[in-house]
Write an enzyme that holds these catalytic residues in place. Structure first.
Site, short mmCIF file in Angstrom:
data_model
loop_
_atom_site.label_atom_id
_atom_site.label_comp_id
_atom_site.label_asym_id
_atom_site.label_seq_id
_atom_site.Cartn_x
_atom_site.Cartn_y
_atom_site.Cartn_z
CE LYS A 1 0.78 -5.39 7.90
NZ LYS A 1 0.70 -4.80 6.58
NE ARG B 1 -4.24 8.52 -3.80
CZ ARG B 1 -3.89 8.32 -2.54
NH1 ARG B 1 -2.73 7.80 -2.26
NH2 ARG B 1 -4.71 8.63 -1.58
CD GLU C 1 -2.47 3.50 -5.83
OE1 GLU C 1 -1.92 4.55 -5.44
OE2 GLU C 1 -2.75 2.56 -5.06
C1 LIG Z 1 -4.03 4.47 -2.54
C2 LIG Z 1 -4.03 3.12 -1.90
N1 LIG Z 1 -3.45 2.07 -2.52
C3 LIG Z 1 -3.46 0.85 -1.94
C4 LIG Z 1 -4.05 0.66 -0.73
C5 LIG Z 1 -4.13 -0.74 -0.12
N2 LIG Z 1 -3.39 -0.79 1.14
C6 LIG Z 1 -4.02 -0.74 2.33
S1 LIG Z 1 -2.98 -0.83 3.61
C7 LIG Z 1 -1.66 -0.97 2.60
C8 LIG Z 1 -0.29 -1.13 3.17
C9 LIG Z 1 0.06 -0.02 4.08
O1 LIG Z 1 1.32 -0.26 4.59
P1 LIG Z 1 1.85 0.62 5.80
O2 LIG Z 1 1.43 2.03 5.59
O3 LIG Z 1 3.28 0.37 5.97
O4 LIG Z 1 1.03 0.09 7.03
P2 LIG Z 1 1.15 -1.34 7.77
O5 LIG Z 1 0.00 -2.14 7.26
O6 LIG Z 1 2.48 -1.93 7.42
O7 LIG Z 1 1.03 -1.02 9.19
C10 LIG Z 1 -2.04 -0.95 1.26
C11 LIG Z 1 -1.14 -1.10 0.11
C12 LIG Z 1 -4.66 1.76 -0.12
N3 LIG Z 1 -5.30 1.66 1.04
N4 LIG Z 1 -4.64 2.97 -0.72
#
Ligand SMILES: Cc1ncc(C[n+]2csc(CCOP(=O)(O)OP(=O)(O)O)c2C)c(N)n1
Length: 630
Positions: A286, A400, A372
């Protein structure tokens, strides 16, 4: 725009595909610079987008997009995708009024095949798309790009399970594994993905196998090689996916353009040979390629404007404490008093402020991943045994877990507190993240208490109220900073369902829920100066509603304005109207709230003003009501 750059030649992926293969690496590197430079001016999702540059460039190069459909999970990692699909100009105002969105929208581009913002949806959507193409005999494959964080969502597993059963031949899942969610990723699956690869035993066993194979003759060697393959599969995360009928390719180095091009070309051939569905497991970092983001991907997940050379963001202006901050501080205080209190987040420890709680009470803190639904039922389970769980979940993400709130918590009248951060307008995150529906979907539920503080001081009291209330209770509070009101040193429990009269009056009654109570009071003062007498009630509770105060005041004033930062449909205003109808009070009522349409990204203060939800807007609506009455 600098002259001579390859990006100047690329308005669509077709332009990218016209370039010779050896140039793709240069395009990726230009994209990386472009992302850093653009985001340094506007802010946005930096680290995730940097981590997916090579993956997205290689996917668009190898696959025939948009006939082949890339479906991004969340969409926050998609800036390279946006830049490659003709949206370079819109980038100047990403997340701002009239600019392109920070996530994906079908209305924004024919390359955004599925709108996103919430995590975990990509595999289900891509499977649906792949299936539809098959039903209609149309060409194209569907490619879900999902992070290891996104993979913690239950939906992602549900979709893999279904894809495996369907043996969907035109489906690819690219797992972008950087071991990070927003914070470090959690969960057994996440450790499985990384541990299996790095396990010293696995490496040693592979080494032994190699030595052993070297000593073998002819035929036996063939079988031994097969055994080695099985051994590799056993020690790689492939086992899990293969068990679900998905072919596993990987792990591959997710920043090596040459490796990715070759891998995706192979995948394409495998698809043609009917070997789908396929999972490609790419290992990425990242923030890759921009040192500050790579070193501290958590801070650079979502950034405000920053200086490129140092990575420094403008220090936040000193101001009142944030609602999130007050929530966290109060929760720690309450946890010190009551050992039964535990806190739960679904992958948002920083966003909800629970990271502070985690530092104080590591053993009483749970990050369950982007899950969630599980968070809520897990809380319900804890509550059945006498714990006091507080689930801190953004308003938008609680959507959700609706059935879990209904069926697991409210129906069983369990002692769970829901702390709904980011309730109301959220600004740059836009339509996918607005917290504008929670009152409507929560106030219909028996047993649940629903409240909203008028300011950060009341938030403290409401949190205690919710935690001490022996049944389910939800409190909603907005993004951003409070008003800077003094904080009472004693945090006390409020009486359930009791409102607060902020100002008396007899011509028009303004009943406000949440932080707009301050604007309502301001409006009433303005009206007073004009000779219009307005009473103002801070409702505090959307459920139970303080009918004992509201009904008599309504009878006296004979014109009512309700005010809330929430959808007008089914919201607080509707609750007041229902109560008046029930009490047989027939008076003109106007609900000042967010109209029945999705609200895109923008500046929340400006949006409130446009929606008439600021003091002048409230005054104007109240004035009109008072005039209609006389
Ligand atoms: C249902 C939901 N819960 C929480 C989030 C907040 N959120 C946005 S990006 C993220 C992390 C995603 O991680 P990953 O899929 O590994 O992508 P990366 O940022 O590491 O590339 C979170 C928790 C969201 N977008 N949707």
């Amino acid at each position: 725009m600098r002259e001579g750059r390859l990006l100047e030649l690329i308005d669509s992926p077709a332009d990218l595909r016209r370039l010779p293969r050896e140039k793709v690496k240069d395009v990726a590197s230009e994209l990386r610079h472009e992302i850093v430079e653009r985001v340094s001016r506007t802010g946005g999702h930096l680290a995730s987008s940097l981590g997916a540059v090579e993956l997205l460039t290689a996917l668009h190069y190898v696959f025939d997009t948009p006939t082949d459909r890339i479906v991004l999970d969340v969409g926050h990692q998609g800036y390279a995708h946006k830049l490659l699909t003709g949206r370079r100009r819109g980038f100047d105002r990403i997340g701002l009024e009239d600019g392109i969105g920070k996530f994906l929208r079908r209305s924004e581009s024919p390359y955004d095949h599925f709108g996103a913002g919430h995590a975990g949806t990509s595999i289900s959507a891509a499977l649906g798309i792949a299936r539809a193409l098959e039903h209609q005999g149309r060409p194209g494959v569907a490619i879900a790009l999902i992070g290891d964080g996104g993979m913690t969502a239950g939906m992602a597993f549900e979709a893999l399970n279904h894809a495996g059963e369907l043996r969907q031949k035109n489906l690819v899942v690219v797992l972008n594994d950087n071991e990070m969610s927003i914070s470090p990723n959690v969960g057994a699956m996440s450790s499985y993905l990384s541990r299996k690869l790095s396990a010293p035993l696995a490496r040693r066993m592979k080494g032994w196998a190699k030595d052993f194979l070297g000593t073998m003759p002819g035929d036996m060697l063939h079988w031994a090689h097969k055994a080695e393959e099985s051994l590799k599969v056993f020690f790689s995360p492939g086992l899990f996916f293969e068990a679900l009928n998905l072919r596993y390719v990987g792990p591959v180095e997710g920043h090596r353009v040459d490796v990715l091009l070759e891998t995706f070309e192979n995948v394409k051939r495998m698809l043609e040979a009917g070997e789908g569905p396929i999972v490609v497991h790419a290992l990425t970092a990242k923030g890759y390629g921009y040192e500050p983001a790579e070193k501290d991907p958590l801070t650079y997940h979502g950034v405000t404007a920053f200086e490129v050379s140092s990575g420094k963001m403008a220090p936040s202006k000193p101001g009142p404490p944030s609602y999130t901050g007050i929530f966290a501080k109060t929760l720690i205080r309450l946890a010190n008093e009551d050992p039964r209190l535990v806190a739960i987040t679904a992958a948002m420890p920083g966003g909800t402020g629970l990271d502070k709680f985690q530092c104080e009470f590591p053993g009483r803190f749970y990050d369950v991943g982007i899950a969630e639904q599980h968070a809520v039922t897990f809380a319900a389970g804890l509550a059945t045994e006498g714990m006091k769980p507080v689930a801190a979940i953004y308003s938008t993400f609680l959507q959700r877990a609706y059935d879990q709130v209904v069926h697991d918590v409210c129906l069983q009248n369990l002692d769970v507190t829901f702390a709904l951060d980011r309730a109301g307008l959220v600004g740059a995150d836009g339509a996918t993240h607005q917290g504008l529906y929670d009152i409507a979907f929560l106030r219909t539920l028996p047993n649940l208490v629903v409240m909203a503080p008028k300011d950060e001081n009341e938030l403290q009291h409401m949190l205690r109220t919710a935690v001490e209330y022996p049944g389910p209770a939800a409190l909603r509070y907005p993004r951003g900073n409070g008003f800077g009101v003094p904080l009472d040193p004693d945090v006390k429990s409020l009486r359930i369902g009791e409102s607060e009269l902020l100002r008396d009056g007899d011509q028009v009654l303004i009943v406000a829920l949440g932080t707009l109570a301050h604007a309502a009071l301001e409006a009433a003062v303005e009206l007073g100066a004009e000779g219009v007498s307005a009473a103002v009630v801070n409702a505090r509770f959307a459920k139970p509603l303080d009918v004992d105060r509201i009904v008599p005041l309504a009878k006296r004033c004979r014109a009512i304005l309700t005010v809330e930062e929430h959808s007008a449909c089914g919201g607080f205003g509707s609750a007041v109207m229902e109560a008046l109808a029930e009490a047989g009070v027939v008076v003109p009522v106007r609900a000042l709230a967010v109209p029945d349409r999705f609200i895109e990204h923008g500046n929340p203060a400006q949006q409130l003003c446009e929606l008439g939800l600021d003091a002048p807007g409230i005054a104007a609506a109240a004035r009109a009501l008072a005039a209609s009455r006389s």
